[in-house]
Design an enzyme around this catalytic site. Structure first.
Site, PDB file in Angstrom:
ATOM      1  N   ASP A 159     -11.482  -8.264   7.246  1.00  0.00           N
ATOM      2  CA  ASP A 159     -12.860  -8.156   6.748  1.00  0.00           C
ATOM      3  C   ASP A 159     -13.525  -9.528   6.771  1.00  0.00           C
ATOM      4  OD1 ASP A 159     -12.684  -5.438   6.219  1.00  0.00           O
ATOM      5  OD2 ASP A 159     -13.743  -5.619   4.309  1.00  0.00           O
ATOM      6  N   TYR A 161       0.818  -1.213   0.000  1.00  0.00           N
ATOM      7  CA  TYR A 161       0.000   0.000   0.000  1.00  0.00           C
ATOM      8  C   TYR A 161       0.856   1.269   0.000  1.00  0.00           C
ATOM      9  CZ  TYR A 161      -4.193  -2.816   1.011  1.00  0.00           C
ATOM     10  OH  TYR A 161      -5.218  -3.721   0.958  1.00  0.00           O
ATOM     11  N   ASP A 167      -5.657  -6.471   5.744  1.00  0.00           N
ATOM     12  CA  ASP A 167      -6.836  -5.738   5.292  1.00  0.00           C
ATOM     13  C   ASP A 167      -7.928  -6.737   4.911  1.00  0.00           C
ATOM     14  OD1 ASP A 167      -8.480  -3.779   4.363  1.00  0.00           O
ATOM     15  OD2 ASP A 167      -7.239  -3.155   2.685  1.00  0.00           O
ATOM     16  N   LYS A 194       3.148 -15.156   2.242  1.00  0.00           N
ATOM     17  CA  LYS A 194       3.111 -15.912   0.979  1.00  0.00           C
ATOM     18  C   LYS A 194       4.575 -16.149   0.609  1.00  0.00           C
ATOM     19  CE  LYS A 194       0.773 -17.679  -2.482  1.00  0.00           C
ATOM     20  NZ  LYS A 194      -0.014 -18.910  -2.330  1.00  0.00           N
ATOM     21  N   ASP A 253      -3.294 -18.114   1.539  1.00  0.00           N
ATOM     22  CA  ASP A 253      -4.412 -18.839   0.935  1.00  0.00           C
ATOM     23  C   ASP A 253      -4.960 -19.881   1.918  1.00  0.00           C
ATOM     24  OD1 ASP A 253      -1.848 -19.764   0.510  1.00  0.00           O
ATOM     25  OD2 ASP A 253      -2.215 -20.574  -1.483  1.00  0.00           O
TER      26      ASP A 253
END
Ligand code: NAD
Length: 362
Positions: free
Chosen positions: A252, A141, A248, A192, A224
């Site tokens: 959620d 980001y 992020d 990852k 994942d």
């Protein structure tokens, strides 16, 4: 020195939900002798409308002087077509970076009263209590270069940079280990590392920091698999540590385990105790101005503010107890409503929390 709280309502449902938290703060000031000064400011779309900038200089100055910041949410369709660097969300990224708010704590806690509000089976989620720790001022980001460029063949190409240095990883890992050592002592670091070098380093550095916390059991998991495990068996997690973008998304996802995104608070902390507190959700333009938004994520963010930045444990506990009590009484906003429960609007939910607080303070 008097502690100062800066209130930034923001856009969409921001002002409606922040009003509820502000009323609670005023209640603590008047009835509980909480010694704080309140101020307010502009951020996001409303700041663009007034000043042309998503984070005006005046807001940043007030934020730097404040002990803590309570924010609603920013953004909305009205500002989606303006230049990218001037969009509301850039104001949010800028305030996080300027204040060094690198540690984002997102507790996904299921109030037992809401076990039926989750889309998952009750037995999968009941007893859920996860702390997600998201790195907030680095990663993809913030990485440069970034942008959209024209290629030689005429087509456009979008690009971003995922970058983490050792110090950034170490400081967030330390927060995560300290948090886990005060909870059940289990930390799952999500990356990852099989594909992305930046998170390969992440994994190495987190393992190095682990040596200073022998009491914490560390596990590494790929993003994942972690997403799948969070839905399959979420109670296996105690503390989850992850990067800015993965955090992020995972938080959620975790919010739905708790019944609604309207229930998920967050704290963004700097090393010096300063913090910005905001619900994990966005400005929900689809429901703005209708008095149907759930204010509890914001109210629970206020409770985190009282605990982490003001060190007012008593008021923080009292506020969490009041939220729990109104849920026990069956009060529900639209997002968590089910048969047999009492439907309330944003304002009524805020008022009910204050009414319960009055009985707790007596
Ligand atoms: P959102 O979180 O605003 O909304 C997603 C869904 O959840 C919507 O259906 C919304 O109605 C619902 N919802 C959200 N909060 C709720 C609440 N308190 N009570 C009941 N329902 C609630 O996400 P989005 O729609 O992807 O984004 C809308 C805007 O918010 C965008 O401009 C986005 O950039 C911005 N955004 C801001 C933040 C922030 O300020 N921290 C975070 C995420 C998104």
């Amino acid at each position: 020195m008097t502690k100062k709280i800066l209130i930034l309502p923001g856009d969409g449902i921001g002002p409606e939900i922040i009003t509820q938290a502000e009323k609670i703060l005023s209640f603590f000031i008047v009835k509980g002798d909480l010694a704080v000064e309140l101020d307010c400011g502009l951020i996001g779309g409303n700041a663009i409308d007034e000043t042309g900038l998503p984070l005006p200089e005046e807001t940043l100055k007030k934020a730097k002087e404040a002990t803590a910041i309570l924010m609603g949410s920013v953004g909305g369709p009205k500002w989606e077509s303006i230049d990218r660097p001037l969009r509301p969300e850039r104001g949010l990224l800028a305030i996080r970076a300027e204040l060094g708010l690198f540690a984002n704590l997102r507790p996904a806690f299921l109030f037992p009263q809401l076990a039926k509000a989750s889309t998952l089976n009750e037995e999968v989620v009941s007893g859920l209590d996860i702390m997600i720790i998201r790195e907030l001022t680095g990663g993809i980001y913030f990485g440069n270069p970034r942008g959209i460029r024209k290629l030689d063949d005429g087509q456009r190409e979008g690009f971003n940079t995922l970058v983490y240095n050792e110090n950034e990883i170490k400081r967030i890992a330390k927060v995560a280990f300290e948090t886990a050592s005060k909870r059940q002592g289990r930390l799952c670091s999500v990356d990852k590392a099989n594909v992305l070098e930046a998170t390969e380093l992440w994994r190495e550095v987190v393992s190095e920091v682990a040596k200073d916390f022998p009491e914490v059991e560390l596990q590494h998991m790929y993003i994942d698999n972690a997403s799948m495990q969070l839905v399959r068996a979420p109670k296996q997690f105690d503390v989850i540590l992850t990067t800015n973008m993965f955090g992020d998304i995972l938080s959620d996802l975790a919010s739905m385990l708790t019944g609604s995104i309207g229930m998920l608070p967050s704290a963004s902390l700097a090393g010096d105790g300063k913090g910005m507190y905001e619900p994990a959700h966005g400005s929900a333009p689809d429901i703005a101005g209708q008095n149907i938004a759930n204010p509890l994520a914001t109210i629970l963010s206020l409770s985190m503010l009282l605990r982490y930045s003001l060190r007012e444990e008593k008021f923080a506990n009292m506020l969490e107890q009041a939220v729990s009590q109104v849920l026990t009484e069956g009060l529900r906003t639209k997002d968590i409503h089910s048969d047999g429960m009492t439907y309330v609007g944003t304002d009524e939910m805020g008022e009910a929390v204050i009414k319960t607080l009055s009985t707790l303070l007596d």
